[in-house]
Design a protein around this motif. Structure first.
Motif, PDB file in Angstrom:
ATOM      1  N   SER A  59       0.917  -1.228   0.276  1.00 52.69           N
ATOM      2  CA  SER A  59      -0.145  -0.041   0.004  1.00 52.69           C
ATOM      3  C   SER A  59       0.954   1.174  -0.092  1.00 52.69           C
ATOM      4  O   SER A  59       1.453   1.463   1.033  1.00 52.69           O
ATOM      5  CB  SER A  59      -0.826  -0.059   1.156  1.00 52.69           C
ATOM      6  N   GLY A  60       1.048   1.975  -1.083  1.00 54.05           N
ATOM      7  CA  GLY A  60       1.857   2.912  -1.204  1.00 54.05           C
ATOM      8  C   GLY A  60       3.190   2.521  -1.256  1.00 54.05           C
ATOM      9  O   GLY A  60       3.517   1.751  -2.173  1.00 54.05           O
ATOM     10  N   ASP A  61       4.033   2.811  -0.254  1.00 49.27           N
ATOM     11  CA  ASP A  61       5.443   2.171  -0.207  1.00 49.27           C
ATOM     12  C   ASP A  61       5.574   1.294   1.106  1.00 49.27           C
ATOM     13  O   ASP A  61       6.732   0.964   1.384  1.00 49.27           O
ATOM     14  CB  ASP A  61       6.721   3.363   0.016  1.00 49.27           C
ATOM     15  N   THR A  62       4.460   0.831   1.665  1.00 50.49           N
ATOM     16  CA  THR A  62       4.348  -0.043   2.761  1.00 50.49           C
ATOM     17  C   THR A  62       4.087  -1.397   2.386  1.00 50.49           C
ATOM     18  O   THR A  62       3.059  -1.802   1.963  1.00 50.49           O
ATOM     19  CB  THR A  62       3.583   0.699   3.822  1.00 50.49           C
ATOM     20  N   LEU A  63       4.980  -2.425   2.769  1.00 47.51           N
ATOM     21  CA  LEU A  63       4.889  -3.570   2.725  1.00 47.51           C
ATOM     22  C   LEU A  63       4.542  -4.350   4.047  1.00 47.51           C
ATOM     23  O   LEU A  63       5.178  -4.433   4.991  1.00 47.51           O
ATOM     24  CB  LEU A  63       6.212  -4.301   2.035  1.00 47.51           C
ATOM     25  N   THR A  64       3.226  -5.097   3.829  1.00 49.88           N
ATOM     26  CA  THR A  64       2.889  -5.763   5.001  1.00 49.88           C
ATOM     27  C   THR A  64       2.429  -7.375   4.789  1.00 49.88           C
ATOM     28  O   THR A  64       1.924  -7.499   3.457  1.00 49.88           O
ATOM     29  CB  THR A  64       1.664  -5.218   5.769  1.00 49.88           C
ATOM     30  N   ARG A  65       2.168  -8.263   5.601  1.00 50.17           N
ATOM     31  CA  ARG A  65       1.606  -9.548   5.336  1.00 50.17           C
ATOM     32  C   ARG A  65       0.163  -9.329   5.237  1.00 50.17           C
ATOM     33  O   ARG A  65      -0.580  -8.475   5.764  1.00 50.17           O
ATOM     34  CB  ARG A  65       1.812 -10.405   6.363  1.00 50.17           C
ATOM     35  N   ALA A  66      -0.473  -9.951   4.295  1.00 47.14           N
ATOM     36  CA  ALA A  66      -1.899  -9.865   3.835  1.00 47.14           C
ATOM     37  C   ALA A  66      -2.807 -10.847   4.758  1.00 47.14           C
ATOM     38  O   ALA A  66      -2.280 -12.181   4.647  1.00 47.14           O
ATOM     39  CB  ALA A  66      -2.360 -10.251   2.652  1.00 47.14           C
ATOM     40  N   GLY A  67      -3.675 -10.120   5.679  1.00 49.56           N
ATOM     41  CA  GLY A  67      -4.679 -11.194   6.480  1.00 49.56           C
ATOM     42  C   GLY A  67      -3.624 -11.756   7.916  1.00 49.56           C
ATOM     43  O   GLY A  67      -2.672 -11.192   8.046  1.00 49.56           O
ATOM     44  N   ASP A  68      -4.109 -12.694   7.988  1.00 50.10           N
ATOM     45  CA  ASP A  68      -3.515 -13.498   9.435  1.00 50.10           C
ATOM     46  C   ASP A  68      -2.482 -14.232   9.097  1.00 50.10           C
ATOM     47  O   ASP A  68      -1.840 -14.117   7.976  1.00 50.10           O
ATOM     48  CB  ASP A  68      -4.574 -14.218  10.221  1.00 50.10           C
ATOM     49  N   LYS A  69      -1.743 -15.065  10.065  1.00 51.85           N
ATOM     50  CA  LYS A  69      -0.686 -16.017   9.728  1.00 51.85           C
ATOM     51  C   LYS A  69      -0.815 -17.264   9.010  1.00 51.85           C
ATOM     52  O   LYS A  69      -0.124 -17.868   9.005  1.00 51.85           O
ATOM     53  CB  LYS A  69      -0.042 -15.952  11.028  1.00 51.85           C
ATOM     54  N   LEU A  70      -1.993 -17.476   8.617  1.00 52.87           N
ATOM     55  CA  LEU A  70      -2.567 -18.779   8.028  1.00 52.87           C
ATOM     56  C   LEU A  70      -1.515 -19.073   6.880  1.00 52.87           C
ATOM     57  O   LEU A  70      -1.308 -20.504   6.865  1.00 52.87           O
ATOM     58  CB  LEU A  70      -3.967 -18.895   7.821  1.00 52.87           C
ATOM     59  N   LEU A  71      -1.437 -18.185   6.068  1.00 49.34           N
ATOM     60  CA  LEU A  71      -0.573 -18.319   4.799  1.00 49.34           C
ATOM     61  C   LEU A  71       0.959 -18.148   4.987  1.00 49.34           C
ATOM     62  O   LEU A  71       1.829 -18.119   4.031  1.00 49.34           O
ATOM     63  CB  LEU A  71      -1.071 -17.507   3.818  1.00 49.34           C
ATOM     64  N   ASP A  72       1.499 -18.000   6.147  1.00 46.93           N
ATOM     65  CA  ASP A  72       2.822 -17.682   6.415  1.00 46.93           C
ATOM     66  C   ASP A  72       3.599 -18.783   5.902  1.00 46.93           C
ATOM     67  O   ASP A  72       3.420 -19.851   6.258  1.00 46.93           O
ATOM     68  CB  ASP A  72       2.997 -17.373   7.937  1.00 46.93           C
ATOM     69  N   SER A  73       4.524 -18.324   5.037  1.00 42.60           N
ATOM     70  CA  SER A  73       5.812 -19.619   4.606  1.00 42.60           C
ATOM     71  C   SER A  73       5.115 -20.243   3.695  1.00 42.60           C
ATOM     72  O   SER A  73       5.640 -21.246   2.933  1.00 42.60           O
ATOM     73  CB  SER A  73       6.427 -20.335   5.774  1.00 42.60           C
ATOM     74  N   ALA A  74       3.877 -20.198   3.301  1.00 42.54           N
ATOM     75  CA  ALA A  74       3.274 -21.007   2.253  1.00 42.54           C
ATOM     76  C   ALA A  74       3.630 -20.361   0.693  1.00 42.54           C
ATOM     77  O   ALA A  74       4.039 -19.182   0.803  1.00 42.54           O
ATOM     78  CB  ALA A  74       1.719 -21.048   2.108  1.00 42.54           C
ATOM     79  N   LEU A  75       3.787 -21.397  -0.166  1.00 45.91           N
ATOM     80  CA  LEU A  75       3.995 -20.965  -1.623  1.00 45.91           C
ATOM     81  C   LEU A  75       2.591 -20.499  -1.988  1.00 45.91           C
ATOM     82  O   LEU A  75       1.743 -21.417  -2.458  1.00 45.91           O
ATOM     83  CB  LEU A  75       4.794 -22.294  -2.410  1.00 45.91           C
ATOM     84  N   VAL A  76       2.580 -19.284  -2.531  1.00 46.83           N
ATOM     85  CA  VAL A  76       1.123 -18.849  -3.080  1.00 46.83           C
ATOM     86  C   VAL A  76       1.452 -18.543  -4.452  1.00 46.83           C
ATOM     87  O   VAL A  76       2.115 -17.691  -4.989  1.00 46.83           O
ATOM     88  CB  VAL A  76       0.847 -17.345  -2.350  1.00 46.83           C
ATOM     89  N   SER A  77       0.895 -19.536  -5.379  1.00 46.56           N
ATOM     90  CA  SER A  77       1.107 -19.640  -6.752  1.00 46.56           C
ATOM     91  C   SER A  77       0.389 -18.529  -7.450  1.00 46.56           C
ATOM     92  O   SER A  77       0.826 -17.944  -8.617  1.00 46.56           O
ATOM     93  CB  SER A  77       0.977 -20.731  -7.241  1.00 46.56           C
ATOM     94  N   GLN A  78      -0.640 -18.123  -6.616  1.00 43.74           N
ATOM     95  CA  GLN A  78      -1.791 -17.016  -7.375  1.00 43.74           C
ATOM     96  C   GLN A  78      -2.489 -16.578  -6.388  1.00 43.74           C
ATOM     97  O   GLN A  78      -2.929 -17.086  -5.591  1.00 43.74           O
ATOM     98  CB  GLN A  78      -2.442 -17.352  -8.687  1.00 43.74           C
ATOM     99  N   VAL A  79      -2.946 -15.056  -6.406  1.00 45.95           N
ATOM    100  CA  VAL A  79      -3.935 -14.559  -5.777  1.00 45.95           C
ATOM    101  C   VAL A  79      -4.658 -13.767  -6.699  1.00 45.95           C
ATOM    102  O   VAL A  79      -4.537 -13.255  -7.819  1.00 45.95           O
ATOM    103  CB  VAL A  79      -3.137 -13.386  -4.800  1.00 45.95           C
ATOM    104  N   LEU A  80      -5.853 -13.914  -6.372  1.00 41.85           N
ATOM    105  CA  LEU A  80      -6.970 -13.605  -7.546  1.00 41.85           C
ATOM    106  C   LEU A  80      -8.017 -12.500  -6.564  1.00 41.85           C
ATOM    107  O   LEU A  80      -8.511 -12.977  -5.610  1.00 41.85           O
ATOM    108  CB  LEU A  80      -7.788 -14.724  -8.133  1.00 41.85           C
TER     109      LEU A  80
END
Length: 351
Positions: free
Chosen positions: A166-187
């Motif tokens: 968001s702008g120049d700020t990078l954060t994790r999206a949502g809670d920690k359920l997807l932490d360290s997961a290989l996310v092949s696509q977000v839609l």
């Protein structure tokens, strides 16, 4: 004397007009040289359409020197193309059209670029991966967060989870359920911008209204890719074929038998694509796994559907027989020069 002066003035004006006309011709010719009616298919590396359903498209082409990518854009569903600058990289992992008419974003590895399409220039956006404990993250997918008021607002799928810029700020999206997961696509759903889905090696997830991820239990196998067409969502999985949703992702149904299931084999849909010019036309590349102590992959064929995934048929070659793929297909690129025709990209090249 006055007559000579008048003649001189008229002659200079004529020369200026000729010079300006010549300059106009040069400028016009230069602009024309940066337009294409059709893309050179053998150079296309990435081809995406606007997630909002407009006629805009973007393409990344491997340059003739093999060291850069030439970027092109279309506003008429690929009937004609205009140059959109170049990137000093050889491979893209993601490409997306921005929320405004003059922007686009491209990713390679851990580097993100933003385009000013009017100026045909690209600039790298700094990403502080260390601040989100993802120093080794490699980007795999980009999607525009259309609900954000920031000029730069993206979901970024990576090998280390899902993030938001968001702008120049990078954060994790949502809670920690997807932490360290290989996310092949977000839609981000075109029909409902609040509906966000993540395809990952842990299965398929959706983002709740409270900003928490929920696992879609009916699609609990690894998901390679997601495609949204008019009223339909499809998920390509690594071990259970295709899934389809007709109600905005609330329920999913398996299409295992539709794309070549064989007894005793694990069906892997390795790539999925929707034709940017006809949303009802879909392509799926398949392969299968077999073995006991050690699993082996065998390439399959490419299937096509012309009714939003309800029915599928194996594509045939010039001999009328179903095409047998020589290697695993990673990307499918619908062709613009022939109906019901698609390019299959493998590690060995393009078919």
């Amino acid at each position: 004397m006055k007559t000579l002066q008048n003649r001189f003035v008229r002659m200079m004006m004529a020369l200026l007009i000729l010079a300006s006309g010549f300059g106009f011709a040069l400028t016009f010719g230069e602009q024309e040289s940066q337009a294409l009616n059709a893309l050179p298919e053998d150079q296309v590396q990435r081809l995406v359409s606007d997630a909002n359903g407009s006629q805009k498209m973007m393409a990344a082409l491997t340059a003739s020197d093999g060291k850069t990518l030439e970027m092109w854009r279309s506003s008429d569903r690929g009937s004609s193309w205009l140059a959109a600058g170049s990137l000093q990289v050889t491979q893209l992992s993601a490409l997306v059209i921005g929320a405004t008419a003059d922007t686009a974003f491209a990713a390679t590895g851990d580097r993100l670029f933003q385009a000013d399409l009017n100026a045909q220039t690209w600039r790298e956006l700094p990403l502080d991966w260390a601040s989100v404990n993802a120093a080794q993250a490699q980007m795999t997918s980009l999607a525009v967060d259309r609900l954000s008021e920031q000029p730069i607002a993206l979901y970024i799928g990576t090998t280390a989870g899902l993030f938001q810029l968001s702008g120049d700020t990078l954060t994790r999206a949502g809670d920690k359920l997807l932490d360290s997961a290989l996310v092949s696509q977000v839609l981000v759903s075109r029909a409902n911008p609040r509906a966000v889905y993540a395809a990952s090696d842990r299965g398929l997830f959706s983002l709740n209204q409270d900003g928490r991820w929920a696992r879609i239990e009916s699609v609990s196998v690894p998901v390679h890719q997601l495609v949204e067409t008019d009223g339909t969502l499809l998920a390509a999985t690594g071990s259970n074929g295709l899934y389809r949703s007709l109600d905005g992702g609330r329920s999913w149904h398996n299409l295992l038998d539709a794309v070549g299931l064989q007894p005793g084999l694990i069906l892997d849909v390795t790539a999925l694509a929707a034709d940017p010019r006809d949303a009802s036309v879909l392509y799926a590349a398949t392969g299968s796994w077999a073995g006991t102590s050690q699993m082996h992959f065998a390439p399959g064929t490419v299937y096509v559907s012309v009714d939003n995934g309800a029915r599928w048929a194996a594509m045939s070659g010039s001999n009328g027989q179903p095409v047998q793929l020589p290697a695993r297909v990673t990307v499918l690129l619908p062709r613009s020069d022939a109906p019901l025709s698609v390019q299959a990209v493998t590690a060995q090249g393009t078919l």
